[in-house]
Scaffold this active site. Structure first.
Site, short mmCIF file in Angstrom:
data_model
loop_
_atom_site.label_atom_id
_atom_site.label_comp_id
_atom_site.label_asym_id
_atom_site.label_seq_id
_atom_site.Cartn_x
_atom_site.Cartn_y
_atom_site.Cartn_z
CG HIS A 31 -7.26 -12.06 5.99
ND1 HIS A 31 -6.87 -13.38 6.09
CD2 HIS A 31 -8.17 -11.86 6.97
CE1 HIS A 31 -7.54 -13.95 7.08
NE2 HIS A 31 -8.33 -13.05 7.64
CB SER A 36 15.71 3.67 -9.27
OG SER A 36 16.08 3.05 -10.47
CE LYS A 52 10.92 2.18 -7.75
NZ LYS A 52 11.55 0.97 -8.26
CD GLU A 90 13.05 -2.33 -0.46
OE1 GLU A 90 14.03 -2.79 -1.06
OE2 GLU A 90 12.29 -1.49 -0.95
#
Ligand code: ARG
Length: 464
Positions: free
Chosen positions: A164, A285, A291, A298
């Site tokens: 979980h 980024s 970043k 992804e």
């Protein structure tokens, strides 16, 4: 009476200039994408004409002319010199048209005797698919071997295991790696089974009803490297289960990849900090200089949707189509080719990611918390003869007390506090609070003890 209507009588107009709609030609054509199968198509014709020669339908001289022509066409395709012409509907018509130009239509016109594009395309697809899947199996094997190597090398690193997405019990980082190696090994084995089922020959089934001259289908199959023939000509031309299975396989594999990627994305966040991707597999980024985004992961995660979409789309295309060949089946190619290419690239990217990322063993171990040993505490009393249901409750009581007392963990409870909760606690309870020992206790097959994980890794390795 002709089908042609004078243009003024048509309910719609515009594109029609002659007997056909030019957009229909484009709509119908598969050459832009089925040319990938040029080598399979040429090989199919090479062998098929050997079958014709055995039947005396073409002479030895004609056969060698055909084979000479096919060789030239193969060279044209592989050198990027094949010139497509209007009317080349698909790879089959294009190759036959070119053969006629090279060796004369008197001979090339015999090549298709008893053959239909229906058994031809099914044959080409099976040759193409078995080769692509075999290539994927090779890439997948290397991917798994990289995971196994990494897991063996970093066997000593502990980290939290999650259910979980909540910290559950301590495990080894290698145990996590071995989990995915296990998934991917099952994928590998499943892939070999699909290659096996794909590798049967439809050739010699004609349009649907079988071969009118009694061609030796077993000979054709053996020459083309198939393991046997499809036993019913109607099935032979209509069966695209191997396409569905290949896309299902791709979908399931990408599903595993998506979970693998998601775990790594989470582990790469500032909050976790367990891993750092190599620059080669991340990007900055455009706005925020600090970043570093896990784009590779992804994309791996995102592309699983695209691959499943291809499977779902094609399943819908062929659902309820009547037997046997219908043009709907031409819709097998684009989704299949896209899936296979996506999977190929995904395996290579995932291999790159896992072989270049850095782990932060200290952060992983720092994320372990004493409450993750609550089960071990329950097990401690089990070893003293207390039934597990009871020990589970007692251990919960310890967790609660530590919380109420605002202690940093259950290991901070005093002997008196333990005794107050249950008199069967003894001084040796404090030996429970050791992550390494917790992990090492799980020696049963599949567990997280060093010996158990190493055994998993050797077992996996032995399957290749
Ligand atoms: N391009 C077609 C396909 O990929 C070849 C088979 C055509 N057969 C036919 N009867 N129209 O499915």
């Amino acid at each position: 009476m002709s089908n042609q209507q004078p243009s003024e009588q048509r309910l719609w107009g515009g594109r029609f200039t002659g007997a056909s709609d030019p957009l229909m030609d484009l709509y119908n054509a598969s050459l832009p994408y089925d040319q990938k199968m040029y080598a399979a198509d040429i090989e199919g014709t090479r062998v098929y004409t050997m079958g014709l020669e055995k039947l005396g339908l073409i002479t030895k001289e004609e056969l060698s002319e055909i084979h000479r022509g096919l060789k030239l066409i193969l060279a044209e395709w592989s050198e990027g010199k094949f010139v497509e012409k209007p009317g080349d509907e698909d790879i089959h018509t294009a190759n036959e048209r070119r053969l006629g130009e090279l060796i004369g239509k008197n001979i090339s016109g015999k090549v298709h005797t008893g053959r239909s594009r229906n058994d031809q395309v099914a044959t080409d697809m099976r040759i193409y698919v078995r080769e692509e899947l075999t290539k994927l199996a090779g890439f997948l094997k290397s991917f798994i071997e990289v995971i196994i190597k990494r897991a063996t090398k970093e066997i000593d690193v502990l980290m939290p295991g999650y259910t979980h997405l909540q910290r559950a019990q301590p495990i080894r980082w290698s145990h996590w790696l071995s989990m995915y190696a296990t998934y991917f090994t099952e994928d590998y084995k499943r892939l070999l089974q699909i290659i096996e089922r794909t590798n049967v020959s439809p050739l010699g089934s004609g349009a649907l009803a079988g071969h009118p001259y009694g061609i030796d289908r077993e000979f054709l199959a053996a020459e083309l490297g198939f393991n046997g023939v499809i036993g019913n000509s109607l099935t032979a031309v209509s069966d695209r289960d191997f396409v569905v299975e290949s896309m299902f396989w791709s979908s399931l594999f990408m599903n595993h990849i998506s979970r693998f990627s998601e775990d790594l994305i989470i582990y790469s966040t500032g909050e976790f900090g367990f891993i750092k991707l190599a620059d080669a597999y991340s990007t900055g980024s455009s706005l925020m200089p600090q970043k570093k985004n896990p784009d590779s992961l992804e994309l791996l995660r995102g592309k699983s949707g695209r691959v499943f979409g291809s499977l779902a789309g094609f399943m819908m295309s062929i659902k309820s189509i009547p037997s046997t060949y219908n043009k709907d089946m031409q819709e097998d190619k684009e989704p299949l080719f896209d899936s296979l290419l996506t999977v190929e690239h995904s395996i290579l990217i995932a291999t790159g990611v896992i072989s270049t990322l850095n782990i932060d063993a200290e952060k992983m171990e720092a994320a372990l918390t004493m409450d993750m040993l609550a089960t071990d505490l329950a097990d401690y009393l089990v070893r003293k003869g207390v039934p597990f249901r009871e020990t589970h409750h007692i251990s919960g009581e310890c967790v609660r007390t530590a919380e109420v007392e605002k202690l940093s963990g259950i290991d901070q409870l005093t002997m008196e506090q333990f005794k107050k909760i249950d008199a069967r606690f003894e001084q040796d309870v404090f030996e429970t609070f050791n992550f390494e020992q917790s992990v090492e206790r799980r020696t049963a097959t599949g567990g997280t003890a060093k010996s158990a994980v190493l055994k998993q890794l050797t077992n996996l390795q032995s399957q290749f």
